[in-house]
Enzyme design. Structure first.
Site, PDB file in Angstrom:
ATOM      1  N   SER A   1       0.802  -1.239   0.000  1.00  0.00           N
ATOM      2  CA  SER A   1       0.000   0.000   0.000  1.00  0.00           C
ATOM      3  C   SER A   1       0.830   1.283   0.000  1.00  0.00           C
ATOM      4  O   SER A   1       0.265   2.363  -0.177  1.00  0.00           O
ATOM      5  CB  SER A   1      -0.929   0.025   1.207  1.00  0.00           C
TER       6      SER A   1
ATOM      7  N   LYS B   1       0.343   3.492  -2.833  1.00  0.00           N
ATOM      8  CA  LYS B   1      -0.812   4.407  -2.915  1.00  0.00           C
ATOM      9  C   LYS B   1      -0.364   5.868  -2.851  1.00  0.00           C
ATOM     10  O   LYS B   1      -1.078   6.762  -3.304  1.00  0.00           O
ATOM     11  CB  LYS B   1      -1.828   4.072  -1.812  1.00  0.00           C
TER      12      LYS B   1
ATOM     13  N   TYR C   1      -3.638  -2.183 -10.258  1.00  0.00           N
ATOM     14  CA  TYR C   1      -3.506  -2.020  -8.806  1.00  0.00           C
ATOM     15  C   TYR C   1      -2.600  -3.104  -8.209  1.00  0.00           C
ATOM     16  O   TYR C   1      -1.690  -2.820  -7.418  1.00  0.00           O
ATOM     17  CB  TYR C   1      -4.903  -2.047  -8.174  1.00  0.00           C
TER      18      TYR C   1
ATOM     19  N   TYR D   1      -4.619   3.594   8.384  1.00  0.00           N
ATOM     20  CA  TYR D   1      -5.907   2.905   8.514  1.00  0.00           C
ATOM     21  C   TYR D   1      -6.623   3.171   9.829  1.00  0.00           C
ATOM     22  O   TYR D   1      -6.562   4.272  10.365  1.00  0.00           O
ATOM     23  CB  TYR D   1      -5.716   1.403   8.248  1.00  0.00           C
TER      24      TYR D   1
ATOM     25  N   VAL E   1       1.217  -3.830   3.747  1.00  0.00           N
ATOM     26  CA  VAL E   1       1.194  -5.144   4.396  1.00  0.00           C
ATOM     27  C   VAL E   1       2.449  -5.980   4.123  1.00  0.00           C
ATOM     28  O   VAL E   1       2.589  -7.068   4.685  1.00  0.00           O
ATOM     29  CB  VAL E   1      -0.063  -5.986   4.045  1.00  0.00           C
TER      30      VAL E   1
END
Ligand code: DON
Length: 304
Positions: free
Chosen positions: A63, A66, A188, A240, A258
């Site tokens: 992530s 992102k 993605y 998060y 992760v």
């Protein structure tokens, strides 16, 4: 301040935590990484870098990608992006589906999976080779031509990423994807599979600590105002449903993945990256979060 010594002290202090987190296994290829890895780098805007442990080993950035896709989508779509994705913390796990239903297919922010799928769709709408372009921009930011996708990781997620697939089709049902879900998912998954070292990640995000200028090339990646936007989103949404606790403990804008990596930004001063594959319940690196907390505590340097 002896930054190198501080990093070495931190490495020793977090060692007992390395076996307390859980290596992500929902992407089977990530589960093969040894849980006792630990690396940490601090890279200042004036060119100094300090490293300990497995800082030179590439890992799956997941992530953290992102950040790069959001940066691109902000350039390509401007404020129109925010018609399709929000700017609020989600208070829910990064791969949650329920909130999307209640909120009519508009993801809370660009750093949860649903938001990143919309961001990826925006990029695909503007570029012919969006998948490779993201990789090439990352290569340029850290001046490393051999940074690449880990196709085993991308394939592993393609084979098992049923929840992300559900999410993409769900977004499509709300007309919040222009492209076909499978096309968005493929891009993605590739972006998440990029493999980089802590030092490379520090270089790649350093523009966020340097008023939008990439120190290696001198290129303006984004304006100072856009940097303010991205760093604010990192502080409020980057880790998060643990984001409040993380901000309290660490006090820096940050993004986790992760694969066990976390990057953090100290505007005007440095970027930091830590890697330790064992995760806490929210999907953030357990020892990595502690290492960053120790760093800002020992140095007394944070955005607050
Ligand atoms: O989509 C996923 O589930 C992964 N490719 C990335 C998730 C992730 O890194 C969340 N981070 N903490």
């Amino acid at each position: 301040m002896d930054i190198q010594q501080i990093l070495e002290d931190i490495q020793a202090e977090v060692r007992p935590l390395l076996d307390q987190g859980r290596v992500a296994s929902y992407i089977p290829e990530l589960a093969v990484v040894p849980g006792d890895k630990f690396g940490m780098v601090v890279r200042t805007v004036d060119g100094a870098s300090y490293a300990v442990g497995d800082a030179g080993e590439r890992f799956s950035i997941q992530s953290i990608s992102k950040i790069f896709t959001l940066t691109m989508a902000m350039q390509l779509a401007g404020d129109d992006l925010w018609k399709r994705v929000g700017r609020e913390p989600s208070g829910n796990p990064f791969n949650s589906l329920v909130q999307l239903e209640y909120e009519n297919g508009k993801p809370r922010n660009p750093f949860i999976n649903a938001g990143a799928l919309v961001v990826t769709d925006v990029i695909l709408g503007h570029l012919d080779n969006a998948t490779e372009t993201v990789r090439d921009i990352v290569r340029g930011l850290c001046d490393k031509d051999d940074i690449d996708f880990d196709l085993a990781v991308a394939g592993s997620e393609q084979a098992t990423g049923h929840r992300n697939k559900a999410m993409a089709y769900f977004l499509k049902s709300f007309n919040n994807l222009d492209n076909q879900p499978e096309r968005v998912l493929d891009a993605y998954f590739h972006h998440c599979s990029l493999a980089m070292t802590c030092l490379e990640l520090c270089e790649a995000v350093l523009f966020l600590a340097n008023n939008g200028v990439a120190p290696l090339s001198g290129d303006l990646v984004m304006t100072g105002n856009q940097v303010k936007y991205v760093n604010s989103l990192l502080l409020t949404c980057g880790t998060y449903d643990a984001v409040g606790d993380f901000a309290y403990r660490v006090g820096l804008p940050a993004k986790s993945g992760v694969g066990g990596g976390i990057v953090a930004i100290m505007p005007g001063q440095f970027s930091a990256c830590v890697w330790s594959p064992g995760l806490d319940a929210s999907g953030n690196s357990l020892a990595g979060s502690k290492a960053l907390e120790l760093f800002t505590t020992k140095t007394g340097v944070s955005v607050f």
